[in-house]
Write an enzyme that holds these catalytic residues in place. Structure first.
Site: not given
Ligand code: BES
Ligand code: ZN
Length: 628
Positions: A166, A168, A296-299, A322-323, A326, A345, A403, A583, A585
């Site tokens: 990971q 980012q 998710g991560m938009e690799n 969302h991804e 990106h 974002e 972060d 996760r 969140k």
């Molecule tokens: N690019 C982000 C994840 C991220 C942001 C990783 C900053 C590290 C630093 C990814 O696109 C994202 O926003 N993921 C969200 C999901 C989204 C539906 C809001 C997540 O992981 O919750």
């Molecule tokens: Zn995002």
């Protein structure tokens, strides 16, 4: 005790204070600078690189992935360009041991500078005149923060180990010495040796099946910033969804994943119709083990996703939208620094909702928008108390871990800012504007200031710019009073049903709830008042079986009122969930609820068990929350 503000996007509550260094970029707009060489213009407070002196353009990465020692041993050979006469190039590193550096085949002097928390060490390499290639032999360290090495028990197969990265925001430097700034793009190729029986995948052109040798070759012909470098290794299978989309997962999850993402091709088509051709060739998704710290991560070419979106009923696929979005906002047009994160974002949330509207209808996407708005109002109010500066769209993260900028603000305030403009100029003009924006700036970086000039030059009159309070939205704290409203009739009915329950104890009728989607249930759970009693929660649980829900969003939302009210039967489910899922969140608000409801003992006990299974990104946030 510390407070968490964000249900949806937890953050580190920083111990470090922002040290303003006054080095904000006031760059000329990329659109005025002609050719796509925008890298050297922006000062990035989170990178040691000095791209104005010497900058990378291509990476050749040759790596061995060693599970037994949990290290990657690799050679990174960088093609470089030196816009100015210079005798050195600077890379970012984090806990890398550097064996040797060669420039154009000759051993070169190098120094590793002082270690700074978060940023790591600068690697400075001496360059002769006209240097072309810098070759760095190195291995990763024990605290490589991007990497998570999993035991078989932590995976779906239960039988093979797994590694994922990971990168980012600034973690790429912990597995590749690189100029780790989103404003610096490069193409790459890679040769990766993994144990036999395993498949390796990158954010690149990927294989679809394992081979005998465990040696895989990758190419990424489009230039990307370092935070989009990614690698996953495991006993991974592939299943096609359409000609150009598909899903990777461990065998036990493959069919479930393919079912969940059946609409992938429709989503890509909807996105292309909105904002122009998909620029990256294939679009695949890999479902990772449950410790993946993000949704998710938009690799590029290969979105990394948590298995917690496999609800079984496709109800959580807005994360895929969302991804996918990106692939335009972020991966094509990239925030110049993490202070401009809302450009990645906010645009992506806007675009995500548009894709969802195309594929599932306006009613559906307006429920998502309404949830976004409630979350924003709540988070902004809490943040205004404790860290008001971070409620601006344009952030100042210098001296802090980027972060800390990952809050509702760049996502949801960013979304409503764009929605406001859409409502002002009308959809068709706004769509044309966005389409041109992505087209004109593809493979470039964007600063907030350059975007505002572009907006003034191409869309808004001076009168509109003033009236909408554009500068207030970007540079001032809190939520402007012209925050767009989201009328959702479906949610109005939910609110009514909730009111009847709280007032008269009448449970929402089966014939009403039968038609409720996950989002209606989420709205219902979010709006339960603090005064809800254990008795009422028990009745709800008996009627709707929330505690047994296989939907991670519903379960995590249900944890809030139940933990806070001290509803005993929930604790064992909370325990197993926190041990199983990494996760962030979901973790942060759940641990916070335990702490804030007088069950810090339980939070500690569970964390002790669960922590070894979490990725560093989640560990770092939770260490701060739980061990002040
Ligand atoms: N690019 C982000 C994840 C991220 C942001 C990783 C900053 C590290 C630093 C990814 O696109 C994202 O926003 N993921 C969200 C999901 C989204 C539906 C809001 C997540 O992981 O919750
Ligand atoms: Zn995002």
């Amino acid at each position: 005790m510390k407070k968490t503000y964000l249900l949806a996007l937890p953050l580190i509550i920083g111990l470090l204070t922002s040290c303003q260094n006054g080095k904000q970029s006031s760059n000329k707009s990329p659109e005025k600078s002609g050719p796509k060489d925008t890298t050297a213009m922006v000062n990035d407070p989170h990178s040691y690189a000095q791209p104005e002196k010497a900058v990378v353009s291509h990476l050749n990465w040759d790596a061995r992935v060693l599970f037994d020692s949990a290290t990657i041993v690799a050679t990174a050979t960088w093609d470089i360009k030196a816009p100015e006469k210079t005798d050195q190039i600077v890379f970012d590193t984090y806990d890398l041991s550097i064996q040797e550096v060669k420039v154009d085949g000759q051993r070169a002097d190098f120094t590793l500078g002082a270690f700074q928390e978060d940023q790591g060490r600068p690697l400075t390499v001496s360059l002769p005149a006209n240097a072309q290639k810098v070759r760095i032999d190195y291995r990763t360290g024990d605290s490589a923060r991007a990497l998570q090495w999993l035991s078989p028990e932590q995976t779906a197969s239960g039988s093979a180990r797994f590694l994922f990265t990971q990168s980012q925001a600034i973690l790429a430097r912990s597995w590749v010495p690189c100029q780790d700034s989103p404003g610096i793009r490069f193409t790459y190729e890679a040769d990766v040796q993994v144990p036999k029986g395993m498949l390796a995948l990158m954010s690149a052109q990927n294989p679809q099946e394992k081979n005998e040798t465990g040696q895989y070759h990758f190419e990424m012909p489009q230039p990307i910033p370092s935070y989009l470098m990614a690698l996953a290794v495991g006993d991974i299978r592939f299943k096609a969804i359409s000609e150009r989309t598909g899903v990777y997962a461990e065998q036990p999850l493959l069919e479930k994943a393919a079912y969940e993402f059946a609409d992938l091709e429709k989503m890509v088509q909807a996105a292309e119709e909105l904002y122009g051709p998909y620029a990256w060739g294939r679009y695949d998704i890999i479902v990772l083990p449950p410790s993946f710290p993000f949704g998710g991560m938009e690799n590029p070419r290969l979105t990394f996703a948590t298995p917690t979106i496999l609800a079984g009923d496709r109800s959580l696929v807005s994360l895929v939208a969302h991804e996918l979005a990106h692939s335009w906002s972020g991966n094509l047009v990239t925030n110049a620094t993490w202070n401009d994160f809302w450009l990645n974002e906010g645009f992506t949330v806007y675009f995500e909702h548009r894709i969802m509207e195309e594929v599932y209808g306006r009613d559906y996407s307006e429920m998502l928008a309404s949830l976004t708005r409630s979350e924003l109002k709540e988070d902004a109010a809490a943040m205004l108390e404790e860290r008001p500066e971070d409620t601006k769209l344009k952030l100042d993260l210098a001296g802090r871990n980027p972060d800390e900028g990952v809050t509702s603000i760049p996502y949801n305030k960013g979304y409503f800012f764009l929605r406001l403009i859409e409502e002002e100029v009308g959809r068709s003009r706004f769509d044309t504007f966005l389409r041109n924006y992505f087209d004109k700036h593809q493979f470039e970086v964007m600063t907030t200031e350059a975007f505002l000039s572009y907006l003034q030059e191409n869309l808004l009159s001076a009168e509109q710019y003033e009236r909408l309070q554009i500068d207030t939205w970007i540079y001032k704290k809190g939520l402007p009073e012209n925050l767009p409203k989201v009328p959702s009739q479906r949610f109005a009915k939910v609110a009514q049903a909730l009111e009847e329950f709280m007032k008269a104890g009448t449970l929402p009728a089966q014939k009403q709830t039968a038609a409720w989607t996950t989002h209606e249930w989420l709205h219902f759970l979010h709006k339960l008042p603090d005064s809800v009693t254990v008795n009422e929660l028990q009745r709800l649980d008996e009627a709707y079986h929330f505690s047994q829900s296989g939907n991670s969003e519903i379960l995590a939302a249900w944890f809030q009122p139940t933990i806070r009210a001290g509803y005993e039967p929930i604790y064992s489910r909370v325990d197993s969930f926190l041990v199983q899922v990494g996760r962030r969140k979901f973790l942060t608000p759940t641990y916070a609820a335990l702490q804030e409801s007088g069950r810090a003992d339980l939070a500690q006990a569970i964390y002790q068990k669960a922590r070894p299974g979490y990725h560093a990104v989640s560990r770092e946030t939770l260490d701060e929350l739980l061990d002040p």
